[in-house]
Design a protein around this motif. Structure first.
Motif, PDB file in Angstrom:
ATOM      1  N   SER A 289      19.858 -58.342 -69.246  1.00  0.00           N
ATOM      2  CA  SER A 289      20.243 -59.604 -69.864  1.00  0.00           C
ATOM      3  C   SER A 289      19.640 -60.756 -69.090  1.00  0.00           C
ATOM      4  O   SER A 289      19.329 -60.645 -67.906  1.00  0.00           O
ATOM      5  N   SER A 290      19.488 -61.882 -69.770  1.00  0.00           N
ATOM      6  CA  SER A 290      18.948 -63.080 -69.114  1.00  0.00           C
ATOM      7  C   SER A 290      19.897 -63.613 -68.059  1.00  0.00           C
ATOM      8  O   SER A 290      19.523 -64.451 -67.234  1.00  0.00           O
ATOM      9  N   ILE A 291      21.159 -63.139 -68.081  1.00  0.00           N
ATOM     10  CA  ILE A 291      22.151 -63.614 -67.105  1.00  0.00           C
ATOM     11  C   ILE A 291      21.739 -63.205 -65.687  1.00  0.00           C
ATOM     12  O   ILE A 291      22.021 -63.900 -64.730  1.00  0.00           O
ATOM     13  N   LEU A 292      21.046 -62.070 -65.577  1.00  0.00           N
ATOM     14  CA  LEU A 292      20.567 -61.637 -64.264  1.00  0.00           C
ATOM     15  C   LEU A 292      19.304 -62.449 -63.948  1.00  0.00           C
ATOM     16  O   LEU A 292      18.186 -61.990 -64.101  1.00  0.00           O
ATOM     17  N   THR A 293      19.513 -63.693 -63.534  1.00  0.00           N
ATOM     18  CA  THR A 293      18.392 -64.606 -63.291  1.00  0.00           C
ATOM     19  C   THR A 293      17.663 -64.221 -62.004  1.00  0.00           C
ATOM     20  O   THR A 293      18.180 -63.443 -61.193  1.00  0.00           O
ATOM     21  N   ASP A 294      16.484 -64.790 -61.810  1.00  0.00           N
ATOM     22  CA  ASP A 294      15.717 -64.517 -60.586  1.00  0.00           C
ATOM     23  C   ASP A 294      16.510 -64.909 -59.350  1.00  0.00           C
ATOM     24  O   ASP A 294      16.428 -64.259 -58.313  1.00  0.00           O
ATOM     25  N   GLN A 295      17.292 -65.999 -59.474  1.00  0.00           N
ATOM     26  CA  GLN A 295      18.109 -66.464 -58.353  1.00  0.00           C
ATOM     27  C   GLN A 295      19.159 -65.409 -57.984  1.00  0.00           C
ATOM     28  O   GLN A 295      19.377 -65.119 -56.804  1.00  0.00           O
ATOM     29  N   THR A 296      19.816 -64.848 -59.023  1.00  0.00           N
ATOM     30  CA  THR A 296      20.838 -63.813 -58.770  1.00  0.00           C
ATOM     31  C   THR A 296      20.177 -62.567 -58.177  1.00  0.00           C
ATOM     32  O   THR A 296      20.726 -61.940 -57.264  1.00  0.00           O
ATOM     33  N   LYS A 297      18.988 -62.206 -58.682  1.00  0.00           N
ATOM     34  CA  LYS A 297      18.262 -61.041 -58.136  1.00  0.00           C
ATOM     35  C   LYS A 297      17.980 -61.244 -56.650  1.00  0.00           C
ATOM     36  O   LYS A 297      18.116 -60.321 -55.853  1.00  0.00           O
ATOM     37  N   GLU A 298      17.587 -62.474 -56.284  1.00  0.00           N
ATOM     38  CA  GLU A 298      17.309 -62.757 -54.865  1.00  0.00           C
ATOM     39  C   GLU A 298      18.566 -62.566 -54.026  1.00  0.00           C
ATOM     40  O   GLU A 298      18.520 -61.999 -52.925  1.00  0.00           O
ATOM     41  N   MET A 299      19.698 -63.018 -54.561  1.00  0.00           N
ATOM     42  CA  MET A 299      20.967 -62.878 -53.822  1.00  0.00           C
ATOM     43  C   MET A 299      21.311 -61.403 -53.621  1.00  0.00           C
ATOM     44  O   MET A 299      21.725 -60.995 -52.538  1.00  0.00           O
ATOM     45  N   LEU A 300      21.119 -60.587 -54.668  1.00  0.00           N
ATOM     46  CA  LEU A 300      21.413 -59.153 -54.559  1.00  0.00           C
ATOM     47  C   LEU A 300      20.477 -58.492 -53.548  1.00  0.00           C
ATOM     48  O   LEU A 300      20.889 -57.610 -52.784  1.00  0.00           O
ATOM     49  N   ALA A 301      19.208 -58.930 -53.531  1.00  0.00           N
ATOM     50  CA  ALA A 301      18.235 -58.383 -52.571  1.00  0.00           C
ATOM     51  C   ALA A 301      18.659 -58.717 -51.135  1.00  0.00           C
ATOM     52  O   ALA A 301      18.567 -57.869 -50.237  1.00  0.00           O
ATOM     53  N   ARG A 302      19.147 -59.946 -50.934  1.00  0.00           N
ATOM     54  CA  ARG A 302      19.619 -60.355 -49.600  1.00  0.00           C
ATOM     55  C   ARG A 302      20.781 -59.477 -49.141  1.00  0.00           C
ATOM     56  O   ARG A 302      20.860 -59.066 -47.984  1.00  0.00           O
ATOM     57  N   VAL A 303      21.698 -59.203 -50.092  1.00  0.00           N
ATOM     58  CA  VAL A 303      22.872 -58.374 -49.758  1.00  0.00           C
ATOM     59  C   VAL A 303      22.414 -56.968 -49.371  1.00  0.00           C
ATOM     60  O   VAL A 303      22.867 -56.409 -48.366  1.00  0.00           O
ATOM     61  N   PHE A 304      21.506 -56.397 -50.164  1.00  0.00           N
ATOM     62  CA  PHE A 304      20.994 -55.049 -49.865  1.00  0.00           C
ATOM     63  C   PHE A 304      20.372 -54.995 -48.472  1.00  0.00           C
ATOM     64  O   PHE A 304      20.575 -54.040 -47.727  1.00  0.00           O
ATOM     65  N   LEU A 305      19.613 -56.038 -48.121  1.00  0.00           N
ATOM     66  CA  LEU A 305      18.959 -56.065 -46.804  1.00  0.00           C
ATOM     67  C   LEU A 305      19.999 -56.113 -45.689  1.00  0.00           C
ATOM     68  O   LEU A 305      19.867 -55.423 -44.672  1.00  0.00           O
ATOM     69  N   ALA A 306      21.050 -56.905 -45.898  1.00  0.00           N
ATOM     70  CA  ALA A 306      22.121 -56.990 -44.890  1.00  0.00           C
ATOM     71  C   ALA A 306      22.843 -55.650 -44.757  1.00  0.00           C
ATOM     72  O   ALA A 306      23.190 -55.226 -43.650  1.00  0.00           O
ATOM     73  N   LEU A 307      23.055 -54.967 -45.881  1.00  0.00           N
ATOM     74  CA  LEU A 307      23.768 -53.680 -45.859  1.00  0.00           C
ATOM     75  C   LEU A 307      22.948 -52.586 -45.162  1.00  0.00           C
ATOM     76  O   LEU A 307      23.512 -51.680 -44.549  1.00  0.00           O
TER      77      LEU A 307
END
Length: 930
Positions: A637-655
């Motif tokens: 969905s368009s709701i998963l914006t590039d900004q949200t994807k970046e946030m999820l990537a940051r979380v994965f890196l921290a984990l």
């Protein structure tokens, strides 16, 4: 221009020297000035040979035809055209040409072999075609026969979809009256039949412009829209995919060369315009289901704004604003609690807001932006009516939609005379729906503190008032979120707390309580997450939240639900809990200066220190954060914006920071989820996701972490991390990840080479940083079994082999193991390198002797294997040099050593070397006198 014969001869010389581009240039110049038909035919024939070498088969066939037009029995031209036609898939025409060649030269073995081969291929193709045709007919008969069993029909439907994904299969379906038969399947009205038909049409439209245009005209855009409008999520998604396949094929997804037919299929602008207008019509139509509306908005999101801002043409956006902006605003203004509203899903209005934001961002100048604002302003004015409360709350809700999209446009509307007063009046209304719409608008209006001064001044008291007076939980929770939002204005700055000590924790406790209450509806619980997204800026709230296992799991469950409007808020909470947002570097001297000049200095909360963050990460992993993230990434969905994807990537890196946790991340599907994040999104997001991938790839079994074909998608993100503008840690982790992948399979090694990783890896082998140099050498050690890599070492004019030999002489054991291992493997595969090794550096013998005398048995064994490879090479001089040096004494000492389990490999290899030297007659066995 020059003499054509001279130019032809020059072209011939270039062709023989292998410079095909220069040869083509000479022949082309010769053609321009040549008047003699026979000479012209020869030049065309020669240029045809060049085009064959360049794999430009269309031009090769064309040039050969021109030569044949002059001389029908030109055997070279006939055979060249045959070769080109075969490569173009025109087997029957190729067969006729080689048949003519064989008639002219009946004893030529090449012609006879080609004739036999092409004949067999044509027969096989005919057989396949006839069998495919009959299979297609059979599948349609099964599907359209109501008496056939369900299993049989499902199998036929799946076969048809699979067949349509291959170009030849798609063409057979199309030629066999497939489109009308697929329309018959749609007309049955059965969901499974409609799905099968739509998915088959998608396959047929993929990558084929002519066929896609034909299908659009045969099926009709209105028909496709009516199918997407059905209240069935799966059918709506499949039809959205069909529209996307058509759009991709009509806008450059088709790479075929159409030749003379191009003029018939090139102009797709009319079809694209029709599709765009139909999708805009769907957006505001009451006959369209919520799922259909979502997909129409998704298609607009994906295809209208420019993907690259460097492109100057934003006409699609301007056209959409002129013809559809009011329709999108109508969706934003819908209030589901009121009668006669458009059918919506939980996600529709947020997708519409995202679209508004993308359209506004795509505008290039002030007049375009002013036009956008004027249309919005005019729409809001037309809806506000003091005598009709329903119309008024529609206007306020539209402003909410704009505040979630292009904030500046929404904020300007809030500042208009009468709008804020209207919102305040609605807060005091007796109708629940009025209060809800007004409070939500206030919350959205306070998103950007610096630009919402009125809300900051009046918001807290207004929201507190509503919170205290209302007995309605839905209103209470929304007003609380507004307070949370205003209370978190200081971010993670401990000294800028908006509320009294303990108030923030109380608000958060109330939010967690609502979040864990299953009796409260999902939409209201979602607002509790919104509140926590702001409150978790406070470290005390973060700690309390991760300690509350029930609240954490309740949030993860909501994150996995169909309501995707929650994604951003969940991502914010996770970013806050793991502290993986960008932090400004604090320079002590500037802090002192700020204190001296009585400026505000941000303070870190004691619970934002490293050990507290690590504990929070462990708690999140234990609570199942990875599986929630994996579901969130899949949101189509368009709701998963590039900004949200970046946030999820940051979380994965921290984990994935702690190697011990990476197994948990892989087990819960984190490896697979990271791949799309590393391939799409913001540049920062892609780098963060690639870094997390590298960490996982370095220590995991690729087969488990990235099952199936996914493992090949991991290579590109890791190679991108090798760029010199990335930091040292990213380079190092990427090299380790690639080392692990390269040791897994030959296909992966080839993929790494194809992604142009070799020059980067070779550069890092020169790196001064010991760990990076070692990682690069280990990676090369795993790659040297690949043919392409060996060829690079065989090439003259570079220091690749010299570097490998010199690295064997370094003092670092791990570096020596990697370099000597690479040298041992590459000299075993390419015997020429044994000779080359002695020429690249004068130190080769000294380094080799040091390897063979090394105390580490692993290094010693590798050195002895290199010696054996050199003795086994085709160059007797190399073997002689070795045996005449001190190497013979070294081999003898090692070979005579007593059996030792720790050193058995070196001892056995030394003995094998001595046996090889005896076989070559370089040494004789010792015999004692009788």
């Amino acid at each position: 221009m020059g003499d054509p014969v001279q130019l032809k001869d020059e072209g011939n010389k270039h062709f023989q020297a292998g410079d095909i581009d220069k040869a083509i240039e000479c022949y082309t110049n010769a053609i321009k000035v040549c008047k003699d038909k026979k000479v012209l035919a020869v030049i065309h024939r020669n240029r045809s040979a060049c085009y064959l070498k360049k794999e430009n088969y269309t031009n090769a066939a064309s040039d050969a035809s021109r030569a044949i037009d002059v001389d029908a029995s030109d055997i070279k031209a006939l055979y060249r055209r045959c070769q080109a036609l075969e490569k173009l898939g025109k087997l029957d025409m190729a067969f006729k040409d080689v048949q003519r060649c064989a008639t002219l030269e009946p004893k030529n073995k090449t012609f006879l072999e080609t004739l036999r081969r092409l004949g067999a291929e044509i027969q096989a193709k005919l057989k396949t075609t006839f069998s495919t045709d009959s299979r297609v007919q059979n599948m349609f008969e099964i599907l359209l026969d109501e008496e056939t069993g369900k299993d049989k029909r499902e199998k036929a439907a799946n076969n048809l979809i699979v067949l349509s994904r291959e170009d030849a299969g798609a063409e057979r379906i199309f030629q066999n009256n497939g489109v009308p038969l697929l329309l018959n399947m749609i007309e049955t009205g059965k969901p499974e039949m409609i799905l099968a038909a739509i998915r088959t049409l998608s396959g047929m439209c993929t990558g084929h412009k002519a066929r896609a245009m034909a299908i659009v005209n045969m099926v009709g855009v209105d028909k496709m829209c009516s199918i997407m409008a059905i209240d069935n999520e799966e059918i709506a998604l499949a039809t959205c995919n069909l529209f996307q396949c058509i759009n991709d094929s009509l806008t450059g997804g088709d790479t075929r060369e159409y030749g003379k037919e191009a003029s018939l299929v090139l102009d797709a602008s009319k079809d694209l315009k029709t599709i765009l207008l139909s999708l805009l019509e769907m957006v505001s139509s009451s006959k369209v289901s919520g799922h259909g509306r979502d997909q129409a908005l998704n298609l607009l999101n994906k295809n209208v704004p420019r993907k690259d801002k460097k492109e100057k043409n934003n006409s699609r956006t301007l056209f959409t604003i002129d013809h559809g902006l009011k329709k999108i605003l109508k969706v934003c203004g819908q209030v589901p609690e009121l009668p006669d509203q458009l059918p919506l899903t939980e996600n529709t209005q947020l997708i519409a807001s995202v679209l508004l934001n993308k359209l506004y961002d795509d505008l290039t100048c002030d007049p375009e932006r002013n036009n956008f604002r004027d249309i919005c302003d005019e729409y809001i004015k037309s809806k506000i009516d003091p005598n009709n409360m329903d119309k008024t709350i529609h206007a306020i809700n539209t402003i909410s939609g704009l505040l979630q999209g292009p904030f500046d446009v929404g904020n300007a509307l809030v500042g208009r005379q009468g709008i804020m007063e209207m919102m305040v009046a609605l807060c005091g209304s007796e109708r629940e729906v009025d209060q809800m719409v007004a409070v939500e608008a206030l919350i959205h209006a306070s998103s950007k503190m610096s630009r919402a001064s009125f809300i900051i001044t009046n918001g807290v008291s207004l929201l507190k008032d509503i919170y205290k007076k209302t007995k309605n939980e839905k209103i209470k929770i929304r007003s609380l979120v507004g307070l949370c939002k205003l209370g978190s204005a200081g971010g993670d700055d401990y000294s800028l707390r908006q509320f009294a000590e303990g108030s923030t924790e109380k608000l958060a406790k109330q939010c967690r309580k609502w979040l864990c209450n299953p009796q409260i509806d999902t939409k209201t619980r979602k607002w509790a997450i919104e509140g926590l997204a702001y409150l978790t800026n406070d470290a005390d709230v973060k700690d309390d939240f991760v300690e509350d296992e029930l609240a954490m799991k309740a949030m993860f469950e909501l994150a996995k639900s169909k309501d995707k409007t929650i994604l951003y808020a969940v991502a914010c909470i996770l970013i806050n809990c793991t502290n993986c947002y960008d932090k400004k570097e604090i320079i002590p001297e500037l802090v002192q200066l700020a204190k001296f000049s009585k400026q505000h200095v941000p303070e870190q909360h004691p619970k934002d220190k490293k050990d507290f963050i690590e504990k929070r990460v462990k708690r999140l992993l234990k609570g199942g954060v990875t599986s929630a993230l994996a579901v969130m990434v899949k949101a189509d969905s368009s709701i998963l914006t590039d900004q949200t994807k970046e946030m999820l990537a940051r979380v994965f890196l921290a984990l994935s920071e702690d190697p011990k946790d990476r197994g948990t991340i892989v087990a819960q599907g984190g490896g697979k989820a990271l791949i799309p994040l590393a391939l799409e999104g913001t540049d920062v997001g892609k780098v963060k996701a690639s870094h997390a991938l590298a960490k996982i790839a370095a220590i995991s079994n690729p087969e488990i972490a990235f099952p199936g074909e996914r493992v090949y998608e991991v290579v590109r993100p890791l190679v991108n991390l090798l760029q010199t503008d990335r930091d040292g840690m990213q380079n190092f982790e990427a090299l380790r990840g690639l080392t692990n992948l390269a040791g897994y399979s030959e296909k992966l090694r080839v993929k790494i080479v194809k992604e142009k990783a070799l020059p980067e890896i070779e550069n890092y082998m020169f790196e001064e940083h010991d760990q990076i140099r070692q990682a690069a050498t280990e990676c090369m050690c795993n790659l040297v079994t690949c043919k392409e890599v060996q060829e690079r070492y065989l090439e003259d004019g570079n220091d690749k082999l010299k570097l490998l030999v010199l690295l064997c002489g370094e003092d670092d054991d791990n570096l020596q193991i990697a370099a000597a291992g690479a040298l041992a493997m590459i000299t075993a595969s390419q015997k020429k390198l044994c000779t080359k090794m002695t020429r690249v550096t004068t130190q080769w013998l000294e380094i080799l002797q040091r390897l063979c005398l090394h105390v580490n048995p692993m290094i010693q064994h590798r050195g002895l294997v290199i010696v054996y490879n050199m003795l086994s090479s085709d160059d007797s001089e190399v073997a002689k040099k070795l045996i005449e040096s001190e190497m013979l004494e070294i081999l003898t000492v090692i070979g005579k050593a007593e059996g030792n389990p720790k050193r058995q490999d070196p001892i056995d290899t030394a003995r094998t070397c001595l046996v090889k030297a005896m076989d070559l007659g370089l040494i004789k066995p010792f015999s004692s006198p009788s």
